[in-house]
Scaffold this motif. Structure first.
Motif, PDB file in Angstrom:
ATOM      1  N   ARG A 180       0.828  -1.220   0.000  1.00 25.31           N
ATOM      2  CA  ARG A 180       0.000   0.000   0.000  1.00 25.31           C
ATOM      3  C   ARG A 180       0.859   1.265   0.000  1.00 25.31           C
ATOM      4  O   ARG A 180       0.495   2.265  -0.587  1.00 25.31           O
ATOM      5  CB  ARG A 180      -0.918   0.005   1.239  1.00 25.31           C
ATOM      6  N   ARG A 181       2.035   1.232   0.654  1.00 29.57           N
ATOM      7  CA  ARG A 181       2.821   2.470   0.801  1.00 29.57           C
ATOM      8  C   ARG A 181       3.666   2.734  -0.443  1.00 29.57           C
ATOM      9  O   ARG A 181       4.760   2.176  -0.599  1.00 29.57           O
ATOM     10  CB  ARG A 181       3.698   2.365   2.055  1.00 29.57           C
ATOM     11  N   TYR A 296      -4.344 -15.787  12.906  1.00 34.56           N
ATOM     12  CA  TYR A 296      -3.106 -15.703  12.119  1.00 34.56           C
ATOM     13  C   TYR A 296      -2.534 -17.100  11.871  1.00 34.56           C
ATOM     14  O   TYR A 296      -2.183 -17.445  10.748  1.00 34.56           O
ATOM     15  CB  TYR A 296      -2.079 -14.829  12.845  1.00 34.56           C
ATOM     16  N   THR A 331      11.249  -7.698  11.462  1.00 32.73           N
ATOM     17  CA  THR A 331      10.594  -6.851  10.455  1.00 32.73           C
ATOM     18  C   THR A 331       9.585  -5.960  11.199  1.00 32.73           C
ATOM     19  O   THR A 331       9.595  -5.908  12.427  1.00 32.73           O
ATOM     20  CB  THR A 331       9.823  -7.717   9.430  1.00 32.73           C
TER      21      THR A 331
HETATM   22  N1  LIG Z   1       8.248 -11.338  10.788  1.00 32.75           N
HETATM   23  C1  LIG Z   1       7.994 -12.546  11.233  1.00 32.75           C
HETATM   24  O1  LIG Z   1       8.348 -12.891  12.368  1.00 32.75           O
HETATM   25  C2  LIG Z   1       7.302 -13.534  10.337  1.00 32.75           C
HETATM   26  C3  LIG Z   1       7.368 -14.891  10.699  1.00 32.75           C
HETATM   27  C4  LIG Z   1       6.758 -15.821   9.896  1.00 32.75           C
HETATM   28  C5  LIG Z   1       6.089 -15.416   8.764  1.00 32.75           C
HETATM   29  N2  LIG Z   1       6.020 -14.105   8.426  1.00 32.75           N
HETATM   30  C6  LIG Z   1       5.274 -13.733   7.219  1.00 32.75           C
HETATM   31  O2  LIG Z   1       6.107 -12.982   6.382  1.00 32.75           O
HETATM   32  C7  LIG Z   1       5.317 -12.176   5.514  1.00 32.75           C
HETATM   33  C8  LIG Z   1       5.936 -10.797   5.440  1.00 32.75           C
HETATM   34  O3  LIG Z   1       5.866 -10.215   6.715  1.00 32.75           O
HETATM   35  P1  LIG Z   1       7.044  -9.333   7.313  1.00 32.75           P
HETATM   36  O4  LIG Z   1       7.565 -10.046   8.496  1.00 32.75           O
HETATM   37  O5  LIG Z   1       7.981  -8.901   6.265  1.00 32.75           O
HETATM   38  O6  LIG Z   1       6.182  -8.109   7.873  1.00 32.75           O
HETATM   39  P2  LIG Z   1       6.207  -6.547   7.520  1.00 32.75           P
HETATM   40  O7  LIG Z   1       7.564  -6.004   7.672  1.00 32.75           O
HETATM   41  O8  LIG Z   1       5.114  -5.955   8.351  1.00 32.75           O
HETATM   42  O9  LIG Z   1       5.777  -6.500   5.989  1.00 32.75           O
HETATM   43  C9  LIG Z   1       4.464  -6.788   5.582  1.00 32.75           C
HETATM   44  C10 LIG Z   1       4.292  -6.354   4.141  1.00 32.75           C
HETATM   45  O10 LIG Z   1       2.935  -6.629   3.748  1.00 32.75           O
HETATM   46  C11 LIG Z   1       2.366  -5.434   3.208  1.00 32.75           C
HETATM   47  N3  LIG Z   1       0.935  -5.355   3.483  1.00 32.75           N
HETATM   48  C12 LIG Z   1       0.332  -5.342   4.697  1.00 32.75           C
HETATM   49  N4  LIG Z   1      -0.993  -5.189   4.530  1.00 32.75           N
HETATM   50  C13 LIG Z   1      -1.213  -5.090   3.196  1.00 32.75           C
HETATM   51  C14 LIG Z   1      -2.368  -4.894   2.404  1.00 32.75           C
HETATM   52  N5  LIG Z   1      -3.582  -4.771   2.964  1.00 32.75           N
HETATM   53  N6  LIG Z   1      -2.232  -4.826   1.066  1.00 32.75           N
HETATM   54  C15 LIG Z   1      -1.022  -4.926   0.488  1.00 32.75           C
HETATM   55  N7  LIG Z   1       0.119  -5.114   1.179  1.00 32.75           N
HETATM   56  C16 LIG Z   1       0.018  -5.187   2.523  1.00 32.75           C
HETATM   57  C17 LIG Z   1       3.113  -4.325   3.933  1.00 32.75           C
HETATM   58  O11 LIG Z   1       3.115  -3.124   3.150  1.00 32.75           O
HETATM   59  P3  LIG Z   1       2.146  -1.864   3.340  1.00 32.75           P
HETATM   60  O12 LIG Z   1       1.949  -1.683   4.805  1.00 32.75           O
HETATM   61  O13 LIG Z   1       2.897  -0.775   2.671  1.00 32.75           O
HETATM   62  O14 LIG Z   1       0.892  -2.231   2.622  1.00 32.75           O
HETATM   63  C18 LIG Z   1       4.521  -4.864   3.970  1.00 32.75           C
HETATM   64  O15 LIG Z   1       5.160  -4.646   2.758  1.00 32.75           O
HETATM   65  C19 LIG Z   1       3.903 -12.233   6.055  1.00 32.75           C
HETATM   66  O16 LIG Z   1       3.124 -13.083   5.254  1.00 32.75           O
HETATM   67  C20 LIG Z   1       4.071 -12.840   7.439  1.00 32.75           C
HETATM   68  O17 LIG Z   1       2.937 -13.582   7.814  1.00 32.75           O
HETATM   69  C21 LIG Z   1       6.614 -13.152   9.193  1.00 32.75           C
END
Ligand SMILES: NC(=O)c1ccc[n+]([C@@H]2O[C@H](COP(=O)([O-])OP(=O)(O)OC[C@H]3O[C@@H](n4cnc5c(N)ncnc54)[C@H](OP(=O)(O)O)[C@@H]3O)[C@@H](O)[C@H]2O)c1
Length: 403
Positions: A180-181, A296, A331
């Protein structure tokens, strides 16, 4: 030329590039000098920490030379026989570094040097031992493996998605970055175009809305999509009966419906192309129920299982599927989900694991600790214990007002 060097050095991690350069030096500069220039009388070789002199040393310099030449070739070409061979040889060096100072230096200094030198090479031995998958697969740049084209990366404005974007640009793929950003996407796109000479476009969309999912599908119509990275996702921490139903539905739309819709739309095109890849960022959270993160965990179980099943369906089609299952990763995720901060792997480490595993297995847990915790729990504990242990863990990560 510079591009060619960059592309080939991007095929392995930096520490391995350093080992390769060291092998090249030993094979082409040091060993020939040692063998042909150094007088026999002063020649010395060390194997397993034992020193050899004179003609014995000259003779033993030959296998050394052959080993470093093979190492340089094996690292450059990423040959499958490098595992476990490289690790075994590093083990021999670790023994040598441990034994040599004890035999020939002695005292406290010799002891310290044995511990430090032997310990460092033991760590290298372990690192090389963990490279089995790396050497068993095709490590050609992904642009080569998948015939160029564009990688669509969702959730690319932060965290794991941004790390995917950086890594895929390094592999020479064009990109369509989605989140989105818009400012963040534009900034990343500009940097990647400049750094890697790939073409990067952006789509600022809300993938939690069916209209946003469709808009992304429409935006890909004129692109030769070779890879889809279903990565955008959010968590929502807290007791289920206190949660906002609208936010829960948005979570399911983003984490489950968006990857489903995008994959359904793009997969037929990838199959028609005959090569390509789909990556799902699932989670270890989807391996078991998680009280205080219930929706989740359930949404990630959906991603894990959907991706693994598609891996099975797509065998022999040229389309690789991988579910990346990260543990805690540093993240913006925890902040967005409302969790108490706790640290884990970096996003770059997680993505490196994914790209190493792509094409070799249906799913990969990133990080040994996450792997151990998940497997110990899900394989050894009765279901009721598993849920209660998970609840204890989640309580420590959930602020009081959300429990
Ligand atoms: N971090 C962890 O510990 C962890 C562990 C296991 C799995 N994961 C998985 O890894 C993936 C990435 O997460 P991350 O850890 O990188 O988190 P993050 O830093 O919060 O990144 C999330 C990304 O998703 C985008 N996003 C969120 N809501 C959205 C929407 N409504 N439409 C379009 N884009 C959207 C965000 O961008 P905008 O806000 O700009 O839209 C951002 O680019 C996720 O699927 C998460 O479940 C994360």
């Amino acid at each position: 030329m510079l591009d060619w060097i960059q592309l080939h050095f991007a095929r392995r991690p930096m520490w391995m590039n350093a080992l390769m350069l060291f092998c090249l030096y030993m094979a082409f500069i040091y060993s020939p000098f040692d063998l042909f220039v150094k007088p026999v009388a002063v020649d010395e070789e060390v194997w397993f920490g034992v020193r050899f002199h004179g003609s014995a040393a000259k003779l033993l310099a030959v296998p050394h030379w052959a080993i470093y030449a093979a190492g340089a070739y094996g690292f450059w070409q990423l040959r499958s026989w490098m595992w476990p061979w490289a690790s075994i040889y590093a083990g021999q060096v670790a023994i040598a570094f441990f034994v040599w100072p004890l035999l020939y230096v002695g005292g406290f200094g010799g002891f310290v040097s044995a511990i430090v030198g032997g310990g460092l090479f033991a760590l290298l031995t372990r690192r090389l031992w963990n490279t089995r998958e790396f050497f068993q697969g095709d490590q050609a740049p992904l642009a080569e493996r998948y015939g160029g084209g564009t990688a669509v990366v969702t959730g690319a404005s932060a965290g794991i998605g941004a790390a995917f974007a950086r890594a895929l640009a390094e592999h020479g793929l064009d990109l369509l970055l989605v989140a989105r950003r818009k400012e963040r996407l534009d900034e990343l796109a500009g940097a990647l175009e400049k750094q890697h000479g790939v073409s990067v476009s952006v789509a600022a969309l809300d993938l939690a809305a069916p209209a946003g999912q469709q808009a992304l599908i429409d935006a890909t119509e004129d692109l030769d999509v070779s890879m889809l990275v279903n990565n955008a996702g959010v968590g929502y921490s807290g007791r289920f009966d206190g949660q906002d139903p609208e936010r829960l539905f948005a979570l399911v739309q983003l984490n489950c419906a968006a990857p489903l819709a995008l994959t359904a739309a793009l997969l037929p095109r990838l199959r028609e192309r005959g090569r390509g890849a789909v990556i799902f960022t699932g989670s270890v959270a989807g391996k078991q129920p998680l009280p205080l993160h219930a929706a989740y965990a359930a949404s990630k179980a959906f991603d894990n299982l959907l991706g693994e099943a598609l891996w099975g369906e797509l065998q022999g089609t040229g389309v690789d599927v991988l579910v990346l299952e990260p543990g805690t990763t540093d993240t913006e995720f925890q902040d967005v989900a409302g969790e108490i901060p706790h640290s884990g792997q970096t996003a770059d480490e997680v993505v490196e694991t994914a790209l190493r595993s792509l094409g070799h297995r249906p799913s990969v847990v990133s990080g040994w600790f996450a792997w151990l915790r998940t497997n110990a729990g899900t394989r050894l504990l009765p279901r009721s214990w598993l849920v209660l242990v998970a609840k204890r863990v989640m309580e420590r990560q959930t602020p009081d007002h959300l429990r």
